[in-house]
Design a protein around this motif. Structure first.
Motif, PDB file in Angstrom:
ATOM      1  N   GLU A 121       0.819  -1.207   0.000  1.00 55.23           N
ATOM      2  CA  GLU A 121       0.000   0.000   0.000  1.00 55.23           C
ATOM      3  C   GLU A 121       0.853   1.257   0.000  1.00 55.23           C
ATOM      4  OE1 GLU A 121      -2.880   0.299   3.056  1.00 55.23           O
ATOM      5  OE2 GLU A 121      -3.839  -1.592   2.541  1.00 55.23           O
ATOM      6  N   THR A 122       1.915   1.268   0.802  1.00 56.60           N
ATOM      7  CA  THR A 122       2.744   2.471   0.859  1.00 56.60           C
ATOM      8  C   THR A 122       3.589   2.622  -0.382  1.00 56.60           C
ATOM      9  OG1 THR A 122       4.459   1.272   2.057  1.00 56.60           O
ATOM     10  CG2 THR A 122       2.841   2.481   3.369  1.00 56.60           C
ATOM     11  N   PHE A 123       3.984   1.486  -1.017  1.00 55.35           N
ATOM     12  CA  PHE A 123       4.798   1.565  -2.217  1.00 55.35           C
ATOM     13  C   PHE A 123       3.976   2.058  -3.405  1.00 55.35           C
ATOM     14  CE2 PHE A 123       6.642  -0.360  -6.066  1.00 55.35           C
ATOM     15  CZ  PHE A 123       7.876   0.249  -6.016  1.00 55.35           C
ATOM     16  N   PHE A 124       2.768   1.534  -3.538  1.00 59.64           N
ATOM     17  CA  PHE A 124       1.935   1.903  -4.675  1.00 59.64           C
ATOM     18  C   PHE A 124       1.027   3.094  -4.395  1.00 59.64           C
ATOM     19  CE2 PHE A 124       2.743  -2.660  -5.497  1.00 59.64           C
ATOM     20  CZ  PHE A 124       3.453  -2.496  -6.676  1.00 59.64           C
ATOM     21  N   GLY A 125       0.972   3.562  -3.156  1.00 58.37           N
ATOM     22  CA  GLY A 125       0.089   4.671  -2.800  1.00 58.37           C
ATOM     23  C   GLY A 125       0.736   6.021  -3.049  1.00 58.37           C
ATOM     24  N   LYS A 126       1.034   6.332  -4.302  1.00 56.92           N
ATOM     25  CA  LYS A 126       1.702   7.592  -4.638  1.00 56.92           C
ATOM     26  C   LYS A 126       0.802   8.792  -4.407  1.00 56.92           C
ATOM     27  CE  LYS A 126       4.632   5.484  -8.127  1.00 56.92           C
ATOM     28  NZ  LYS A 126       4.971   5.416  -9.537  1.00 56.92           N
ATOM     29  N   ASN A 127      -0.492   8.629  -4.584  1.00 57.49           N
ATOM     30  CA  ASN A 127      -1.441   9.732  -4.442  1.00 57.49           C
ATOM     31  C   ASN A 127      -2.159   9.678  -3.100  1.00 57.49           C
ATOM     32  OD1 ASN A 127      -0.854  10.719  -6.995  1.00 57.49           O
ATOM     33  ND2 ASN A 127      -2.329   9.332  -7.951  1.00 57.49           N
ATOM     34  N   LYS A 128      -1.422   9.325  -2.050  1.00 59.38           N
ATOM     35  CA  LYS A 128      -2.038   9.192  -0.735  1.00 59.38           C
ATOM     36  C   LYS A 128      -2.567  10.527  -0.232  1.00 59.38           C
ATOM     37  CE  LYS A 128      -1.234   7.743   3.951  1.00 59.38           C
ATOM     38  NZ  LYS A 128      -0.282   7.450   4.967  1.00 59.38           N
ATOM     39  N   ALA A 129      -1.897  11.619  -0.569  1.00 63.48           N
ATOM     40  CA  ALA A 129      -2.322  12.928  -0.094  1.00 63.48           C
ATOM     41  C   ALA A 129      -3.670  13.337  -0.675  1.00 63.48           C
ATOM     42  CB  ALA A 129      -1.266  13.976  -0.432  1.00 63.48           C
ATOM     43  N   ARG A 130      -4.061  12.728  -1.767  1.00 62.90           N
ATOM     44  CA  ARG A 130      -5.337  13.060  -2.406  1.00 62.90           C
ATOM     45  C   ARG A 130      -6.492  12.241  -1.838  1.00 62.90           C
ATOM     46  NH1 ARG A 130      -3.407  13.452  -8.695  1.00 62.90           N
ATOM     47  NH2 ARG A 130      -1.978  15.187  -8.377  1.00 62.90           N
ATOM     48  N   THR A 131      -6.187  11.245  -1.036  1.00 58.70           N
ATOM     49  CA  THR A 131      -7.236  10.416  -0.456  1.00 58.70           C
ATOM     50  C   THR A 131      -7.787  11.075   0.802  1.00 58.70           C
ATOM     51  OG1 THR A 131      -5.690   9.173   0.902  1.00 58.70           O
ATOM     52  CG2 THR A 131      -6.132   8.313  -1.313  1.00 58.70           C
ATOM     53  N   MET A 132      -8.857  10.509   1.316  1.00 59.18           N
ATOM     54  CA  MET A 132      -9.461  11.026   2.542  1.00 59.18           C
ATOM     55  C   MET A 132      -8.518  10.849   3.728  1.00 59.18           C
ATOM     56  SD  MET A 132     -12.052  12.485   3.649  1.00 59.18           S
ATOM     57  CE  MET A 132     -13.395  12.618   4.763  1.00 59.18           C
ATOM     58  N   GLU A 133      -7.802   9.737   3.752  1.00 57.14           N
ATOM     59  CA  GLU A 133      -6.861   9.474   4.837  1.00 57.14           C
ATOM     60  C   GLU A 133      -5.727  10.498   4.854  1.00 57.14           C
ATOM     61  OE1 GLU A 133      -3.794   5.967   6.273  1.00 57.14           O
ATOM     62  OE2 GLU A 133      -5.411   5.487   4.894  1.00 57.14           O
TER      63      GLU A 133
END
Length: 79
Positions: free
Chosen positions: A40-52
């Motif tokens: 999840e952390t490796f492929f989650g490049k757009n984490k800042a755009r998510t609700m979390e």
């Protein structure tokens, strides 16, 4: 007068921070979360755009404002 305004801001920020923290999901998901969490952390490049990511950013901002208002209130109470 300034002390009352800062105190009201401090209370609002503290209530907002509690709400934002309670809306976040837990980080630990047991052993399965440790194995799948790396992907999840490796492929989650757009984490800042998510609700979390938004909730984490709001938590950081509200914590900084909380600390600043705490320091201002401490200085104002000393006068």
């Amino acid at each position: 007068m300034l002390k009352i305004i800062v105190l009201i801001i401090h209370i609002i920020v503290s209530l907002f921070m509690m709400a934002v923290i309670l809306l976040q999901q837990g980080k630990s998901a047991g052993i399965s979360g440790a194995i799948a969490g790396g992907a999840e952390t490796f492929f989650g490049k757009n984490k800042a755009r998510t609700m979390e990511g938004t909730l984490e950013r709001l938590t950081t901002i509200s914590a900084v404002v909380f600390i600043i208002t705490s320091l201002i209130l401490t200085l104002l109470m000393g006068k």
